[in-house]
Design a protein around this motif. Structure first.
Motif, PDB file in Angstrom:
ATOM      1  N   THR A  24       8.677   5.895  -5.294  1.00 18.88           N
ATOM      2  CA  THR A  24       9.367   6.076  -6.569  1.00 18.88           C
ATOM      3  C   THR A  24       8.485   6.823  -7.558  1.00 18.88           C
ATOM      4  N   ALA A  25       7.210   6.465  -7.620  1.00 18.20           N
ATOM      5  CA  ALA A  25       6.276   7.165  -8.513  1.00 18.20           C
ATOM      6  C   ALA A  25       6.153   8.634  -8.121  1.00 18.20           C
ATOM      7  N   PHE A  26       6.154   8.914  -6.826  1.00 18.29           N
ATOM      8  CA  PHE A  26       6.073  10.305  -6.377  1.00 18.29           C
ATOM      9  C   PHE A  26       7.297  11.106  -6.809  1.00 18.29           C
ATOM     10  N   LYS A  27       8.475  10.488  -6.744  1.00 21.04           N
ATOM     11  CA  LYS A  27       9.692  11.175  -7.180  1.00 21.04           C
ATOM     12  C   LYS A  27       9.606  11.560  -8.657  1.00 21.04           C
ATOM     13  N   ILE A  28       8.941  10.732  -9.442  1.00 19.75           N
ATOM     14  CA  ILE A  28       8.818  10.988 -10.879  1.00 19.75           C
ATOM     15  C   ILE A  28       7.684  11.972 -11.160  1.00 19.75           C
ATOM     16  N   LEU A  29       6.525  11.749 -10.535  1.00 21.00           N
ATOM     17  CA  LEU A  29       5.326  12.525 -10.850  1.00 21.00           C
ATOM     18  C   LEU A  29       5.167  13.799 -10.016  1.00 21.00           C
ATOM     19  N   ARG A  30       5.778  13.835  -8.847  1.00 20.06           N
ATOM     20  CA  ARG A  30       5.707  14.986  -7.939  1.00 20.06           C
ATOM     21  C   ARG A  30       4.274  15.346  -7.537  1.00 20.06           C
ATOM     22  N   ASP A  31       3.407  14.349  -7.490  1.00 25.36           N
ATOM     23  CA  ASP A  31       2.027  14.555  -7.033  1.00 25.36           C
ATOM     24  C   ASP A  31       1.580  13.283  -6.320  1.00 25.36           C
ATOM     25  N   GLN A  32       1.171  13.429  -5.073  1.00 28.65           N
ATOM     26  CA  GLN A  32       0.819  12.266  -4.252  1.00 28.65           C
ATOM     27  C   GLN A  32      -0.328  11.465  -4.854  1.00 28.65           C
ATOM     28  N   TYR A  33      -1.369  12.166  -5.310  1.00 31.34           N
ATOM     29  CA  TYR A  33      -2.543  11.469  -5.822  1.00 31.34           C
ATOM     30  C   TYR A  33      -2.258  10.778  -7.152  1.00 31.34           C
ATOM     31  N   ASP A  34      -1.467  11.409  -8.002  1.00 36.06           N
ATOM     32  CA  ASP A  34      -1.082  10.769  -9.258  1.00 36.06           C
ATOM     33  C   ASP A  34      -0.211   9.541  -8.991  1.00 36.06           C
ATOM     34  N   ALA A  35       0.679   9.645  -8.012  1.00 36.27           N
ATOM     35  CA  ALA A  35       1.537   8.505  -7.659  1.00 36.27           C
ATOM     36  C   ALA A  35       0.701   7.342  -7.142  1.00 36.27           C
ATOM     37  N   GLN A  36      -0.252   7.628  -6.270  1.00 36.85           N
ATOM     38  CA  GLN A  36      -1.126   6.572  -5.749  1.00 36.85           C
ATOM     39  C   GLN A  36      -1.917   5.936  -6.878  1.00 36.85           C
ATOM     40  N   ASP A  37      -2.452   6.768  -7.761  1.00 38.35           N
ATOM     41  CA  ASP A  37      -3.244   6.277  -8.880  1.00 38.35           C
ATOM     42  C   ASP A  37      -2.413   5.394  -9.801  1.00 38.35           C
ATOM     43  N   ALA A  38      -1.185   5.814 -10.080  1.00 35.52           N
ATOM     44  CA  ALA A  38      -0.313   5.039 -10.970  1.00 35.52           C
ATOM     45  C   ALA A  38      -0.007   3.668 -10.387  1.00 35.52           C
ATOM     46  N   VAL A  39       0.330   3.626  -9.106  1.00 35.29           N
ATOM     47  CA  VAL A  39       0.681   2.350  -8.478  1.00 35.29           C
ATOM     48  C   VAL A  39      -0.555   1.453  -8.367  1.00 35.29           C
ATOM     49  N   GLN A  40      -1.694   2.033  -8.031  1.00 33.21           N
ATOM     50  CA  GLN A  40      -2.919   1.226  -7.966  1.00 33.21           C
ATOM     51  C   GLN A  40      -3.287   0.682  -9.340  1.00 33.21           C
ATOM     52  N   THR A  41      -3.036   1.460 -10.382  1.00 35.96           N
ATOM     53  CA  THR A  41      -3.290   0.995 -11.745  1.00 35.96           C
ATOM     54  C   THR A  41      -2.404  -0.197 -12.089  1.00 35.96           C
ATOM     55  N   VAL A  42      -1.146  -0.135 -11.657  1.00 35.30           N
ATOM     56  CA  VAL A  42      -0.236  -1.263 -11.890  1.00 35.30           C
ATOM     57  C   VAL A  42      -0.798  -2.528 -11.254  1.00 35.30           C
ATOM     58  N   PHE A  43      -1.210  -2.440  -9.998  1.00 34.95           N
ATOM     59  CA  PHE A  43      -1.729  -3.626  -9.317  1.00 34.95           C
ATOM     60  C   PHE A  43      -3.064  -4.081  -9.902  1.00 34.95           C
ATOM     61  N   ALA A  44      -3.892  -3.152 -10.353  1.00 32.49           N
ATOM     62  CA  ALA A  44      -5.147  -3.532 -11.006  1.00 32.49           C
ATOM     63  C   ALA A  44      -4.867  -4.288 -12.304  1.00 32.49           C
ATOM     64  N   ASN A  45      -3.864  -3.822 -13.058  1.00 28.89           N
ATOM     65  CA  ASN A  45      -3.495  -4.514 -14.301  1.00 28.89           C
ATOM     66  C   ASN A  45      -2.960  -5.908 -14.020  1.00 28.89           C
ATOM     67  N   ILE A  46      -2.184  -6.038 -12.950  1.00 26.11           N
ATOM     68  CA  ILE A  46      -1.684  -7.365 -12.575  1.00 26.11           C
ATOM     69  C   ILE A  46      -2.852  -8.269 -12.198  1.00 26.11           C
ATOM     70  N   ALA A  47      -3.817  -7.727 -11.466  1.00 26.21           N
ATOM     71  CA  ALA A  47      -4.978  -8.518 -11.049  1.00 26.21           C
ATOM     72  C   ALA A  47      -5.796  -8.991 -12.244  1.00 26.21           C
ATOM     73  N   HIS A  48      -5.877  -8.146 -13.282  1.00 24.02           N
ATOM     74  CA  HIS A  48      -6.654  -8.509 -14.475  1.00 24.02           C
ATOM     75  C   HIS A  48      -5.897  -9.463 -15.394  1.00 24.02           C
ATOM     76  N   ASN A  49      -4.577  -9.503 -15.272  1.00 27.32           N
ATOM     77  CA  ASN A  49      -3.771 -10.374 -16.131  1.00 27.32           C
ATOM     78  C   ASN A  49      -2.581 -10.924 -15.343  1.00 27.32           C
TER      79      ASN A  49
END
Length: 67
Positions: A24-49
């Motif tokens: 889903t992030a790739f469909k929005i961002l159209r860049d594989q690395y940005d999509a991976q980074d965005a999703v990993q950031t989401v999970f990192a934020n969940i881990a921190h809070n």
């Protein structure tokens, strides 16, 4: 810091939703690395809070991104 139960729940959440969120992030961002980074950031934020994850009462007050 996450306790053992929270770590297990986060791991389950990660393995259940990571690839779908990344697609889903790739469909929005159209860049594989940005999509991976965005999703990993989401999970990192969940881990921190982990207690900051929405409950059903909060769901009506939050904007969502739709595919």
């Amino acid at each position: 810091m996450l306790d053992e139960i929270e770590k297990q729940l986060l791991e389950t959440l990660f393995f259940s939703y990571y690839w779908e969120l990344q697609k889903t992030a790739f469909k929005i961002l159209r860049d594989q690395y940005d999509a991976q980074d965005a999703v990993q950031t989401v999970f990192a934020n969940i881990a921190h809070n982990p207690k900051g994850i929405m409950n059903r009462d909060q769901a009506g007050r939050v904007a969502y991104l739709y595919d």
